[in-house]
Design a protein around this motif. Structure first.
Motif, mmCIF file in Angstrom:
data_model
loop_
_atom_site.group_PDB
_atom_site.id
_atom_site.type_symbol
_atom_site.label_atom_id
_atom_site.label_comp_id
_atom_site.label_asym_id
_atom_site.label_seq_id
_atom_site.Cartn_x
_atom_site.Cartn_y
_atom_site.Cartn_z
ATOM 1 N N THR A 95 -16.038 -7.451 3.133
ATOM 2 C CA THR A 95 -15.594 -6.136 2.674
ATOM 3 C C THR A 95 -16.785 -5.203 2.456
ATOM 4 O O THR A 95 -16.658 -3.987 2.645
ATOM 5 C CB THR A 95 -14.787 -6.245 1.373
ATOM 6 N N TYR A 113 -4.456 -3.607 10.821
ATOM 7 C CA TYR A 113 -5.425 -2.657 11.365
ATOM 8 C C TYR A 113 -6.502 -3.399 12.158
ATOM 9 O O TYR A 113 -6.848 -3.021 13.281
ATOM 10 C CB TYR A 113 -6.064 -1.874 10.218
ATOM 11 N N GLU A 117 -1.498 -4.588 5.649
ATOM 12 C CA GLU A 117 -1.914 -3.398 6.388
ATOM 13 C C GLU A 117 -3.349 -3.518 6.873
ATOM 14 O O GLU A 117 -3.675 -3.118 8.005
ATOM 15 C CB GLU A 117 -1.757 -2.153 5.514
ATOM 16 N N ALA A 118 -4.211 -4.084 6.031
ATOM 17 C CA ALA A 118 -5.620 -4.241 6.406
ATOM 18 C C ALA A 118 -5.751 -5.177 7.599
ATOM 19 O O ALA A 118 -6.476 -4.885 8.564
ATOM 20 C CB ALA A 118 -6.427 -4.775 5.225
ATOM 21 N N TYR A 119 -5.035 -6.295 7.548
ATOM 22 C CA TYR A 119 -5.113 -7.243 8.658
ATOM 23 C C TYR A 119 -4.465 -6.684 9.923
ATOM 24 O O TYR A 119 -4.944 -6.928 11.032
ATOM 25 C CB TYR A 119 -4.490 -8.579 8.266
ATOM 26 N N PHE A 129 -7.786 2.134 5.668
ATOM 27 C CA PHE A 129 -8.138 0.727 5.777
ATOM 28 C C PHE A 129 -9.120 0.330 4.685
ATOM 29 O O PHE A 129 -8.925 -0.659 3.971
ATOM 30 C CB PHE A 129 -8.712 0.457 7.174
ATOM 31 N N LYS A 130 -10.170 1.123 4.526
ATOM 32 C CA LYS A 130 -11.162 0.816 3.493
ATOM 33 C C LYS A 130 -10.553 0.884 2.097
ATOM 34 O O LYS A 130 -10.826 0.033 1.238
ATOM 35 C CB LYS A 130 -12.347 1.793 3.598
ATOM 36 N N TYR A 147 -9.070 4.673 9.368
ATOM 37 C CA TYR A 147 -10.134 3.796 8.864
ATOM 38 C C TYR A 147 -10.356 4.006 7.369
ATOM 39 O O TYR A 147 -10.618 3.050 6.636
ATOM 40 C CB TYR A 147 -11.440 4.040 9.622
ATOM 41 N N SER A 179 -7.587 0.317 1.252
ATOM 42 C CA SER A 179 -6.593 -0.735 1.008
ATOM 43 C C SER A 179 -7.234 -2.043 0.550
ATOM 44 O O SER A 179 -6.531 -2.951 0.105
ATOM 45 C CB SER A 179 -5.782 -0.989 2.295
ATOM 46 N N LEU A 180 -8.555 -2.116 0.638
ATOM 47 C CA LEU A 180 -9.267 -3.348 0.289
ATOM 48 C C LEU A 180 -9.736 -3.301 -1.172
ATOM 49 O O LEU A 180 -9.977 -2.225 -1.708
ATOM 50 C CB LEU A 180 -10.475 -3.533 1.210
ATOM 51 N N TYR A 189 -2.657 -8.503 1.890
ATOM 52 C CA TYR A 189 -3.259 -7.320 2.505
ATOM 53 C C TYR A 189 -2.769 -7.165 3.956
ATOM 54 O O TYR A 189 -3.548 -7.179 4.896
ATOM 55 C CB TYR A 189 -4.787 -7.422 2.469
#
Length: 270
Positions: free
Chosen positions: A113, A67, A63-65, A265-266, A262, A268-269, A61
């Motif tokens: 999450t 961000y 991109e999430a990290y 971001f959400k 954001y 992507s999880l 992950y």
């Protein structure tokens, strides 16, 4: 013999004074900064090895990290974080559908999450992240450990007499799924520092307020997320956070995002 005992007592007293330290807010803490760092690292290792925690990997992950890291760096570069260069400031995302976040001594931050998806925008998360950074930076964890476990145990740990004791404390903390339950003063201070941190960023400095407002509106102000169980009531916290923002005169305008937002971001999880 009596004189020897007196001399021993005096020696112990000076030893205690010598290893005790005042944090940067002049509060007496038995643990030194290096002890914070070591304890945090052990807790982190314990959580990493505990199969009850599903920690999302950075490689899976990215991109999430990335961000989260950008958000963290904005806060750390606010000039308000006392131990910016001393602590690890390492972020972890835990895959679990609960509203929770916690921090350890030494700057290890864990965000679930469930909490990320519950929050509505970047300012909300920045407010919560600032709050958790404050717990580490203001050494609330170390102060609570000192109260909870007592001077003798922490003295043994600080002197390196028994490494297993440090591991035991770390294991107990990690096993609780959250570090320690803080009192009202610590929570209020963490809220205030969240505003201070965000005041020097592009995020709305009262970001945490909207989160607590949502909890209140949904009737979760007193019986909501685990990490709020001993916090001041949500309505009081909203008032105090907004009052601090007014006092500092900082911007409460939502951050303007472009590119990876954001919502991205959400999504992507898992």
């Amino acid at each position: 013999m009596r004189m020897i005992n007196i001399l021993k007592s005096v020696a112990v007293l000076f030893l205690l004074i010598g290893i005790s330290s005042c944090d940067k807010n002049n509060d007496l803490v038995l643990f030194g900064i290096q002890n914070d760092i070591e304890l945090g690292a052990q807790v982190d290792a314990q959580i990493e090895s505990d199969t009850s925690f599903t920690i999302l990997s950075r490689t899976a992950y990215p991109e999430a990290y990335a961000y989260l890291e950008d958000m963290k760096e904005s806060i750390l570069n606010s000039g308000e974080v006392s131990y910016k260069d001393e602590f690890a400031w390492e972020l972890h995302i835990i895959h679990d559908d609960v509203l929770n976040a916690f921090a350890t001594p030494g700057g290890y931050i864990y965000i679930y999450t469930g909490l990320i998806k519950y929050l509505e925008n970047a300012d909300d998360l920045a407010g919560v992240l600032g709050h958790e950074i404050a717990h580490s930076d203001q050494r609330h964890s170390s102060k609570q450990l000192q109260r909870q476990y007592g001077i003798q145990l922490l003295l043994n740990i600080a002197l390196g007499k028994d490494a297993s004791q440090l591991a035991q404390v770390a294991g107990q903390i990690a096993g609780q799924g959250a570090l320690l339950k803080f009192g009202r003063d610590a929570e209020t201070e963490a809220d205030e520092f969240s505003v201070r941190y965000l005041a020097k960023t592009d995020y709305a400095c009262n970001g945490a307020a909207s989160f607590f407002q949502k909890l209140e509106e949904q009737g979760q102000g007193s019986d909501g997320p685990a990490f709020l169980s001993t916090h001041p009531p949500s309505d009081t916290r909203v008032e105090e956070i907004n009052a601090k923002a007014d006092e500092l005169g900082c911007s409460t305008t939502a951050v303007s995002e472009s590119g990876f937002t954001y919502e991205d971001f959400k999504n992507s999880l898992p």
